[in-house]
Design a protein around this motif. Structure first.
Motif, PDB file in Angstrom:
ATOM      1  N   UNK A 189      88.476 -10.736  73.203  1.00 17.06           N
ATOM      2  CA  UNK A 189      87.091 -11.049  73.586  1.00 17.06           C
ATOM      3  C   UNK A 189      86.796 -10.501  74.975  1.00 17.06           C
ATOM      4  N   UNK A 190      87.772 -10.647  75.892  1.00 16.64           N
ATOM      5  CA  UNK A 190      87.559 -10.107  77.233  1.00 16.64           C
ATOM      6  C   UNK A 190      87.427  -8.586  77.191  1.00 16.64           C
ATOM      7  N   UNK A 191      88.278  -7.923  76.429  1.00 20.61           N
ATOM      8  CA  UNK A 191      88.212  -6.464  76.347  1.00 20.61           C
ATOM      9  C   UNK A 191      86.845  -6.006  75.844  1.00 20.61           C
ATOM     10  N   UNK A 192      86.337  -6.649  74.818  1.00 19.47           N
ATOM     11  CA  UNK A 192      85.023  -6.287  74.276  1.00 19.47           C
ATOM     12  C   UNK A 192      83.929  -6.550  75.316  1.00 19.47           C
ATOM     13  N   UNK A 193      84.017  -7.687  75.985  1.00 23.02           N
ATOM     14  CA  UNK A 193      83.053  -8.043  77.027  1.00 23.02           C
ATOM     15  C   UNK A 193      83.108  -7.030  78.170  1.00 23.02           C
ATOM     16  N   UNK A 194      84.315  -6.692  78.585  1.00 31.06           N
ATOM     17  CA  UNK A 194      84.521  -5.740  79.678  1.00 31.06           C
ATOM     18  C   UNK A 194      83.941  -4.380  79.324  1.00 31.06           C
ATOM     19  N   UNK A 195      84.255  -3.880  78.154  1.00 31.16           N
ATOM     20  CA  UNK A 195      83.757  -2.564  77.738  1.00 31.16           C
ATOM     21  C   UNK A 195      82.235  -2.547  77.649  1.00 31.16           C
ATOM     22  N   UNK A 196      81.666  -3.637  77.183  1.00 33.29           N
ATOM     23  CA  UNK A 196      80.209  -3.699  77.024  1.00 33.29           C
ATOM     24  C   UNK A 196      79.487  -3.725  78.376  1.00 33.29           C
ATOM     25  N   UNK A 197      80.073  -4.377  79.370  1.00 31.27           N
ATOM     26  CA  UNK A 197      79.361  -4.620  80.624  1.00 31.27           C
ATOM     27  C   UNK A 197      79.891  -3.827  81.819  1.00 31.27           C
ATOM     28  N   UNK A 198      80.958  -3.071  81.659  1.00 28.94           N
ATOM     29  CA  UNK A 198      81.567  -2.374  82.793  1.00 28.94           C
ATOM     30  C   UNK A 198      80.582  -1.446  83.498  1.00 28.94           C
ATOM     31  N   UNK A 199      79.906  -0.608  82.764  1.00 26.13           N
ATOM     32  CA  UNK A 199      79.016   0.375  83.388  1.00 26.13           C
ATOM     33  C   UNK A 199      77.894  -0.306  84.173  1.00 26.13           C
ATOM     34  N   UNK A 200      77.316  -1.354  83.624  1.00 28.57           N
ATOM     35  CA  UNK A 200      76.235  -2.071  84.311  1.00 28.57           C
ATOM     36  C   UNK A 200      76.746  -2.698  85.608  1.00 28.57           C
ATOM     37  N   UNK A 201      77.938  -3.283  85.560  1.00 27.71           N
ATOM     38  CA  UNK A 201      78.509  -3.901  86.767  1.00 27.71           C
ATOM     39  C   UNK A 201      78.828  -2.823  87.803  1.00 27.71           C
ATOM     40  N   UNK A 202      79.376  -1.699  87.367  1.00 31.39           N
ATOM     41  CA  UNK A 202      79.666  -0.617  88.304  1.00 31.39           C
ATOM     42  C   UNK A 202      78.391  -0.146  89.003  1.00 31.39           C
TER      43      UNK A 202
END
Length: 183
Positions: free
Chosen positions: A16-29
């Motif tokens: 679940x964390x991996x999916x969450x991370x992949x989905x939101x990484x670019x926006x957070x960056x």
């Protein structure tokens, strides 16, 4: 899993964390990069945002939009970093520490500053806005959140966010129109 239920499992379930991370990484960056000047700080803070998200996932209220919640986490992480950085700058100033620049470094910096003049002018105008208006402008115009989402990040009502955004635009638009006339 519905978007509203995507936050709680990230602290317990690696998938679940991996999916969450992949989905939101670019926006957070993007969010972090617009608020800090160092590439290294941006990378460290992005990682810190996701660590904070994992730690806060179990105490997150149900029904929260994951993107809005993550922007609120990122906002706190960046604010803490900027406070620490300001304390460090004040400490260095007290010690009168100075780094000397060679001629090439000065020329590179001057060229970069010239290249970014228009962007700096706009950033100065945004920076001159009252903090409450500036925060709404950054979240809506820069981070792409809706006014309702920005209100949730800031912990204010959507009406208050709309008023702040309207007032900020009213302050920024006359100076932009004047620049167009004088250019």
């Amino acid at each position: 899993m519905s978007p509203e239920n995507a936050v709680r499992p990230i602290g317990r379930d690696p998938d679940a964390f991996e999916a969450f991370y992949r989905e939101h990484l670019e926006a957070v960056q993007r969010f972090v990069a617009r608020r800090v000047s160092s590439v290294h700080d941006a990378a460290d803070l992005t990682a810190e945002v996701f660590v904070a998200a994992i730690e806060a996932s179990d105490v997150t209220p149900g029904g929260v939009d994951p993107r809005v919640w993550l922007y609120a986490v990122a906002r706190r992480v960046v604010a803490n970093h900027l406070r620490r950085q300001a304390r460090g700058v004040r400490a260095v100033a007290r010690l009168q520490g100075r780094a000397l620049l060679d001629d090439d470094a000065v020329e590179r910096i001057a060229a970069r500053l010239d290249d970014e003049r228009a962007a700096r002018r706009l950033l100065r105008e945004v920076a001159d806005l009252p903090r409450t208006q500036r925060e709404v402008v950054e979240l809506v115009a820069v981070d792409g959140l809706s006014l309702v989402e920005a209100a949730a990040v800031l912990g204010v009502s959507p009406g208050a966010a709309r008023v702040r955004y309207h007032r900020a635009r009213a302050r920024l638009l006359p100076s932009a129109a004047l620049r167009e006339v004088t250019s």
